[in-house]
Write an enzyme that holds these catalytic residues in place. Sequence first.
Site, PDB file in Angstrom:
ATOM      1  N   ASP A  25       0.868  -1.274  -0.027  1.00 42.49           N
ATOM      2  CA  ASP A  25      -0.252   0.029  -0.122  1.00 42.49           C
ATOM      3  C   ASP A  25       0.810   1.136   0.023  1.00 42.49           C
ATOM      4  O   ASP A  25       2.029   1.260   0.301  1.00 42.49           O
ATOM      5  CB  ASP A  25      -0.903  -0.010   1.122  1.00 42.49           C
ATOM      6  CG  ASP A  25      -2.054   0.883   1.086  1.00 42.49           C
ATOM      7  OD1 ASP A  25      -2.375   1.466  -0.025  1.00 42.49           O
ATOM      8  OD2 ASP A  25      -2.889   1.201   1.992  1.00 42.49           O
ATOM      9  N   GLY A  26       0.319   2.243  -0.775  1.00 46.03           N
ATOM     10  CA  GLY A  26       0.940   3.632  -0.607  1.00 46.03           C
ATOM     11  C   GLY A  26       1.492   4.055  -1.770  1.00 46.03           C
ATOM     12  O   GLY A  26       2.278   5.097  -1.985  1.00 46.03           O
ATOM     13  N   ASN A  27       1.396   3.273  -2.713  1.00 43.19           N
ATOM     14  CA  ASN A  27       1.850   3.841  -4.261  1.00 43.19           C
ATOM     15  C   ASN A  27       1.274   5.355  -4.494  1.00 43.19           C
ATOM     16  O   ASN A  27       2.131   6.063  -5.015  1.00 43.19           O
ATOM     17  CB  ASN A  27       1.405   2.785  -5.426  1.00 43.19           C
ATOM     18  CG  ASN A  27       1.962   1.394  -5.017  1.00 43.19           C
ATOM     19  OD1 ASN A  27       2.662   1.178  -4.419  1.00 43.19           O
ATOM     20  ND2 ASN A  27       1.551   0.536  -6.005  1.00 43.19           N
ATOM     21  N   HIS A  77       2.630   3.344  -8.911  1.00 47.26           N
ATOM     22  CA  HIS A  77       2.325   1.808  -9.490  1.00 47.26           C
ATOM     23  C   HIS A  77       3.460   1.348  -9.939  1.00 47.26           C
ATOM     24  O   HIS A  77       4.116   0.361  -9.777  1.00 47.26           O
ATOM     25  CB  HIS A  77       0.992   1.652 -10.073  1.00 47.26           C
ATOM     26  CG  HIS A  77      -0.150   2.001  -9.161  1.00 47.26           C
ATOM     27  ND1 HIS A  77      -0.446   1.655  -8.112  1.00 47.26           N
ATOM     28  CD2 HIS A  77      -1.167   2.834  -9.819  1.00 47.26           C
ATOM     29  CE1 HIS A  77      -1.582   2.227  -7.583  1.00 47.26           C
ATOM     30  NE2 HIS A  77      -2.191   2.969  -8.669  1.00 47.26           N
ATOM     31  N   SER A 122      -7.721  -5.395  -5.291  1.00 51.50           N
ATOM     32  CA  SER A 122      -8.898  -6.023  -4.401  1.00 51.50           C
ATOM     33  C   SER A 122     -10.028  -5.884  -5.364  1.00 51.50           C
ATOM     34  O   SER A 122     -10.090  -5.206  -6.169  1.00 51.50           O
ATOM     35  CB  SER A 122      -8.990  -5.174  -3.079  1.00 51.50           C
ATOM     36  OG  SER A 122      -9.451  -4.258  -3.472  1.00 51.50           O
ATOM     37  N   GLU A 177     -12.372  -4.385  -4.460  1.00 54.09           N
ATOM     38  CA  GLU A 177     -12.987  -2.980  -4.287  1.00 54.09           C
ATOM     39  C   GLU A 177     -12.223  -2.147  -4.924  1.00 54.09           C
ATOM     40  O   GLU A 177     -12.736  -1.114  -5.289  1.00 54.09           O
ATOM     41  CB  GLU A 177     -12.941  -2.727  -2.864  1.00 54.09           C
ATOM     42  CG  GLU A 177     -13.706  -3.177  -1.838  1.00 54.09           C
ATOM     43  CD  GLU A 177     -13.201  -4.586  -1.301  1.00 54.09           C
ATOM     44  OE1 GLU A 177     -12.272  -5.001  -1.402  1.00 54.09           O
ATOM     45  OE2 GLU A 177     -14.319  -5.445  -0.975  1.00 54.09           O
ATOM     46  N   ASN A 178     -11.050  -2.472  -5.553  1.00 53.56           N
ATOM     47  CA  ASN A 178     -10.174  -1.543  -6.269  1.00 53.56           C
ATOM     48  C   ASN A 178     -10.841  -1.290  -7.764  1.00 53.56           C
ATOM     49  O   ASN A 178     -10.493  -0.138  -8.283  1.00 53.56           O
ATOM     50  CB  ASN A 178      -8.717  -1.989  -6.765  1.00 53.56           C
ATOM     51  CG  ASN A 178      -8.099  -2.046  -5.489  1.00 53.56           C
ATOM     52  OD1 ASN A 178      -6.982  -2.592  -5.136  1.00 53.56           O
ATOM     53  ND2 ASN A 178      -8.280  -0.918  -4.452  1.00 53.56           N
ATOM     54  N   ARG A 236     -12.084   2.371  -8.433  1.00 50.13           N
ATOM     55  CA  ARG A 236     -11.127   3.358  -8.621  1.00 50.13           C
ATOM     56  C   ARG A 236     -11.462   4.128 -10.100  1.00 50.13           C
ATOM     57  O   ARG A 236     -12.236   3.632 -10.748  1.00 50.13           O
ATOM     58  CB  ARG A 236      -9.793   2.931  -8.697  1.00 50.13           C
ATOM     59  CG  ARG A 236      -9.476   2.573  -7.075  1.00 50.13           C
ATOM     60  CD  ARG A 236      -7.773   2.419  -7.044  1.00 50.13           C
ATOM     61  NE  ARG A 236      -7.536   2.199  -5.747  1.00 50.13           N
ATOM     62  CZ  ARG A 236      -6.341   2.096  -5.090  1.00 50.13           C
ATOM     63  NH1 ARG A 236      -5.156   2.370  -5.934  1.00 50.13           N
ATOM     64  NH2 ARG A 236      -6.054   1.732  -3.874  1.00 50.13           N
ATOM     65  N   ARG A 274       1.914  -4.714   6.281  1.00 53.88           N
ATOM     66  CA  ARG A 274       1.075  -3.747   5.530  1.00 53.88           C
ATOM     67  C   ARG A 274       2.070  -2.271   5.447  1.00 53.88           C
ATOM     68  O   ARG A 274       2.697  -2.097   6.678  1.00 53.88           O
ATOM     69  CB  ARG A 274      -0.466  -3.263   5.986  1.00 53.88           C
ATOM     70  CG  ARG A 274      -0.954  -2.281   5.198  1.00 53.88           C
ATOM     71  CD  ARG A 274      -2.534  -2.100   5.282  1.00 53.88           C
ATOM     72  NE  ARG A 274      -3.076  -1.259   4.569  1.00 53.88           N
ATOM     73  CZ  ARG A 274      -4.217  -1.476   4.054  1.00 53.88           C
ATOM     74  NH1 ARG A 274      -5.164  -2.046   4.555  1.00 53.88           N
ATOM     75  NH2 ARG A 274      -4.825  -0.518   2.975  1.00 53.88           N
ATOM     76  N   ARG A 332      -5.212  -1.383   8.717  1.00 49.70           N
ATOM     77  CA  ARG A 332      -6.485  -2.219   8.380  1.00 49.70           C
ATOM     78  C   ARG A 332      -6.072  -3.476   7.504  1.00 49.70           C
ATOM     79  O   ARG A 332      -5.049  -3.127   7.021  1.00 49.70           O
ATOM     80  CB  ARG A 332      -7.574  -1.297   7.984  1.00 49.70           C
ATOM     81  CG  ARG A 332      -7.057  -0.615   6.614  1.00 49.70           C
ATOM     82  CD  ARG A 332      -8.453   0.286   6.180  1.00 49.70           C
ATOM     83  NE  ARG A 332      -8.101   1.077   5.030  1.00 49.70           N
ATOM     84  CZ  ARG A 332      -7.718   2.571   5.116  1.00 49.70           C
ATOM     85  NH1 ARG A 332      -7.843   2.892   6.397  1.00 49.70           N
ATOM     86  NH2 ARG A 332      -7.290   3.011   3.966  1.00 49.70           N
TER      87      ARG A 332
END
Length: 246
Positions: free
Chosen positions: A22-24, A39, A67, A69-70, A73, A189, A195
């Site tokens: 995470d954090g790209n 990315h 994910s 959920e992604n 985006r 993470r 989370r």
Amino acid sequence: MVDYKEKIDLNRLPRHIAIIMDGNGRWAKKQNQPRVFGHRNGVKSVREVSEAAAEIGIEYLTLYAFSTENWNRPRPEVNALMSLLVETIRKEVSTLMENNIRLKAIGDLGKLPDRTLEALREGIEITQNNDRMTLVLALNYSARWELMEAAKKIHWDATKGLDTEKLTEEIFQNYLATNGMPDPELLIRTSGELRISNFLLWQIAYSELYFTDKFWPDFRKNDLYEAIVSYQNRERRFGKISEQLA
Ligand code: IPE
Ligand code: IPE
Ligand code: MG
């Protein structure tokens, strides 16, 4: 700089490490670059961490790459991520072969764009006989999707004679996408978020969690080794008390 590699006890390695990369986006934004720049730079971390894990003898490395959920985006970012996946898998297959790493994927793969799925299948097929480490990409993955799929398959098998009264945790695990893999002893993470974001909910029941503020594109071999050292300094009690462990 502390060299964490030499602090690792090679006799007590986790067999499986899972990482929420995470954090790209924030890494890119920090330097006034578009999110996709982050990315792209995250790919170098994937390469480094895969090599680092294989080098010391980790058996399974699972990376959360996209994910379910992604998909929410902005469309251009989703498209860029899917293209980057194709490009990366194609380019990295030779490195995977050199390092004797087998590629695997978990997730709702059928819903990926054809080109992405094709590259993925190719990579998996070419590397299928490698046996130093298994690199698992979680793609269009979410734990709730995985658990729902397991429930549906069990229901189906029940209509074919499976006795659900005799269902055990061991049998249930065979219905998960990670079937055959040990649960991750260590979950990492990056980027400071605390989370789980719908990752491996069943499998991390007893995982040690490790959070770092570093953004994924800054994560290097020594950062992985630092996380492993942290893992090795913990007491895993599994419900018992300290005195019972010695
Ligand atoms: C992780 O970085 C990569 C994916 C989720 C695909 P992010 O894109 O989530 O970066 P941040 O969290 O917005 O900084
Ligand atoms: C989790 O990261 C998914 C991946 C690393 C692929 P996100 O950046 O999508 O997670 P949230 O939305 O911040 O929880
Ligand atoms: Mg994020």
